[in-house]
Design a protein around this motif. Structure first.
Motif, short mmCIF file in Angstrom:
data_model
loop_
_atom_site.label_atom_id
_atom_site.label_comp_id
_atom_site.label_asym_id
_atom_site.label_seq_id
_atom_site.Cartn_x
_atom_site.Cartn_y
_atom_site.Cartn_z
N THR A 1 0.50 -0.98 0.11
CA THR A 1 0.08 -0.29 -0.02
C THR A 1 0.48 1.22 0.30
OG1 THR A 1 -1.38 -1.57 0.80
CG2 THR A 1 -2.30 1.84 1.66
N PHE A 2 0.97 2.25 -0.95
CA PHE A 2 1.11 3.67 -0.81
C PHE A 2 0.30 3.84 -0.24
CE2 PHE A 2 3.01 1.72 -4.87
CZ PHE A 2 4.33 2.02 -3.92
N THR A 3 0.85 5.23 0.29
CA THR A 3 0.02 6.74 1.13
C THR A 3 0.30 7.88 0.83
OG1 THR A 3 -0.27 5.54 3.68
CG2 THR A 3 -0.31 7.24 2.90
N LEU A 4 -0.84 8.79 0.17
CA LEU A 4 -0.68 9.87 -0.84
C LEU A 4 -0.99 10.41 0.24
CD1 LEU A 4 -1.27 8.69 -4.58
CD2 LEU A 4 1.06 8.83 -3.50
N GLY A 5 -0.70 12.36 0.25
CA GLY A 5 -0.80 13.12 0.79
C GLY A 5 -1.09 14.26 -0.96
N LEU A 6 -2.48 13.89 -0.68
CA LEU A 6 -3.40 14.98 -2.04
C LEU A 6 -4.20 16.06 -1.10
CD1 LEU A 6 -4.32 12.01 -3.98
CD2 LEU A 6 -2.62 13.35 -4.55
N SER A 7 -3.99 17.38 -1.11
CA SER A 7 -4.66 18.50 -1.16
C SER A 7 -6.09 18.78 -2.44
CB SER A 7 -4.18 19.69 -2.33
OG SER A 7 -3.75 19.29 -3.51
N GLY A 8 -7.37 19.26 -2.06
CA GLY A 8 -8.20 18.66 -2.23
C GLY A 8 -8.57 18.96 -3.90
N HIS A 9 -8.03 20.07 -4.61
CA HIS A 9 -7.53 19.75 -5.99
C HIS A 9 -6.93 18.85 -6.87
CE1 HIS A 9 -8.32 20.93 -10.24
NE2 HIS A 9 -7.23 20.95 -10.09
N ALA A 10 -5.73 18.60 -6.17
CA ALA A 10 -4.85 17.39 -6.03
C ALA A 10 -5.76 15.90 -7.17
CB ALA A 10 -3.85 17.50 -5.75
N GLU A 11 -6.73 16.02 -5.62
CA GLU A 11 -7.15 14.42 -5.17
C GLU A 11 -8.29 13.94 -6.10
OE1 GLU A 11 -10.43 12.65 -2.17
OE2 GLU A 11 -8.75 13.81 -1.43
N SER A 12 -8.81 15.82 -6.86
CA SER A 12 -10.14 15.19 -7.94
C SER A 12 -9.39 14.78 -9.26
CB SER A 12 -10.91 16.05 -7.82
OG SER A 12 -10.40 17.05 -8.07
N VAL A 13 -8.64 15.71 -9.39
CA VAL A 13 -7.56 15.47 -10.95
C VAL A 13 -6.91 14.81 -10.42
CG1 VAL A 13 -5.71 16.76 -12.13
CG2 VAL A 13 -7.74 17.64 -10.72
N VAL A 14 -5.97 13.96 -9.48
CA VAL A 14 -4.34 13.40 -9.72
C VAL A 14 -5.82 11.61 -9.44
CG1 VAL A 14 -3.33 12.49 -8.60
CG2 VAL A 14 -2.84 14.73 -9.19
N LEU A 15 -6.12 11.28 -8.90
CA LEU A 15 -6.45 10.37 -7.87
C LEU A 15 -6.73 9.20 -9.47
CD1 LEU A 15 -5.24 8.87 -5.12
CD2 LEU A 15 -8.11 9.27 -4.47
N PRO A 16 -7.98 9.69 -10.18
CA PRO A 16 -8.17 8.97 -11.23
C PRO A 16 -7.40 8.44 -12.43
CG PRO A 16 -9.75 11.32 -10.91
CD PRO A 16 -8.68 11.31 -9.90
N ARG A 17 -6.17 9.84 -12.33
CA ARG A 17 -5.70 8.82 -13.71
C ARG A 17 -4.75 7.86 -13.16
NH1 ARG A 17 -2.81 13.59 -16.83
NH2 ARG A 17 -5.17 15.06 -17.21
N LEU A 18 -4.18 8.28 -11.83
CA LEU A 18 -3.21 7.07 -11.16
C LEU A 18 -3.50 5.91 -10.54
CD1 LEU A 18 -1.17 6.76 -9.56
CD2 LEU A 18 -1.40 7.57 -7.86
N VAL A 19 -5.07 5.93 -10.27
CA VAL A 19 -5.74 4.43 -10.50
C VAL A 19 -6.11 3.72 -11.48
CG1 VAL A 19 -7.80 3.76 -9.71
CG2 VAL A 19 -7.28 4.91 -8.34
#
Length: 316
Positions: free
Chosen positions: A96-114
């Motif tokens: 498991t990797f743990t990522l610290g994401l700001s609010g906007h980064a969560e909505s932008v980064v997470l779908p691509r990374l997943v």
């Protein structure tokens, strides 16, 4: 365990496999005298002869037979552990990797990374921790609570490495039927309007203030909100204006009720940086995840400035 080192266990394993001192030495890259010395040390430490000369070579004692399988398994575990920390195989990894994401980064980064991780590493899990500001990002990285963060540039420290992952252009938004919505938006009109300002700490300052300050301009801040995502709905139902990242407005439920206008001054896009602690810089698994993030934004990536040139070539 006093007096036992890993080389003695390697020697034992080789002697048990080969039943011959010379061949055992060749198996592990040691001379015949060195293997004989290792066997002598093992006999003293374990208080057993372990291997006795016989017509077919060395014969294991009952004590050696008891030790053979556990030692072989332990050495195999050690070898696999060291190989894992040297070469990371995402297709076989279970972690498991743990990522610290700001609010906007969560909505932008997470779908691509997943999408990327689920295809390449089906056994890898992602855990997301939110954070509010740059100091929080450094605190999380220093404490080891997260493996990496994505958000606004953290304070410069020698121990935190960063690279620009993506950037967001800024636009002004008005409701579509606002008298100023036809544009272009000049300074006089911009300053005459009531503003919605997204300010995480509620101090009434947003991403546009540095540009305004350079001209000595002031504006009326009618509403201050902690998150930029609240601005589109407020603007769509009022005469107010807001300066937000284009993707925030375009992705909101109010997008079709908004007019998008250029800011009346040149305005740099908002950078979002991938940051990680220097102690994790060379870890193969984390290097792999950083490459996944880099691959999600191939046209924006800017290599870390704090990494030596030779390491940059090796890692990125």
């Amino acid at each position: 365990m006093h007096g036992i080192d890993l080389n003695l266990l390697v020697a034992f394993d080789a002697l048990n496999a080969e039943r011959n001192v010379t061949r055992a030495g060749k198996r592990v890259g040691r001379t015949q005298p060195a293997m004989s010395a290792a066997l002598s040390r093992l006999r003293v430490l374990l208080r057993d002869d372990l291997f006795i000369n016989g017509p077919g070579g060395l014969q294991p004692t009952p004590r050696a037979l008891e030790l053979a399988e556990p030692i072989s398994l332990a050495l195999g575990d050690i070898q696999r552990t060291l190989a894992f920390t040297r070469d990371f195989d995402p297709s076989a990894a279970a972690m498991t990797f743990t990522l610290g994401l700001s609010g906007h980064a969560e909505s932008v980064v997470l779908p691509r990374l997943v999408s990327i991780v689920s295809r390449r590493a089906p056994g890898v899990n992602l855990k997301v921790v939110g954070y509010a500001d740059r100091e929080d990002a450094v605190r999380l990285l220093d404490a080891g609570d997260v493996d990496m963060t994505v958000g606004a540039p953290p304070p410069q420290t020698g121990r935190i490495l960063s690279a620009r992952l993506f950037q967001e252009p800024l636009v002004c938004i008005l409701r579509k039927d606002h008298p100023a919505a036809a544009g272009p938006l000049d300074a006089e009109t911009f300053l005459s309007l009531a503003h919605v300002v997204a300010s995480p700490h509620n101090e009434g300052i947003d991403v546009a203030d540095a540009a305004l300050a350079s001209k000595g301009w002031t504006r009326r801040v009618a509403v201050t909100v902690p998150n930029m995502a609240a601005a589109p709905q407020l603007v769509a139902g009022s005469d107010m204006i807001a300066t937000v990242m284009r993707s925030v407005a375009a992705g909101s439920a109010q997008a079709d009720r908004l007019a998008f206008l250029d800011f009346p001054l040149p305005l740099n896009p908002v950078p979002f940086l991938l940051s990680w602690h220097r102690r994790n810089d060379a870890h193969p698994a984390q290097r792999w995840l950083r490459r996944c993030l880099r691959g999600a934004y191939p046209h924006v990536w800017i290599a870390p400035q704090q990494v030596c040139a030779d390491l940059r070539e090796q890692y990125y």
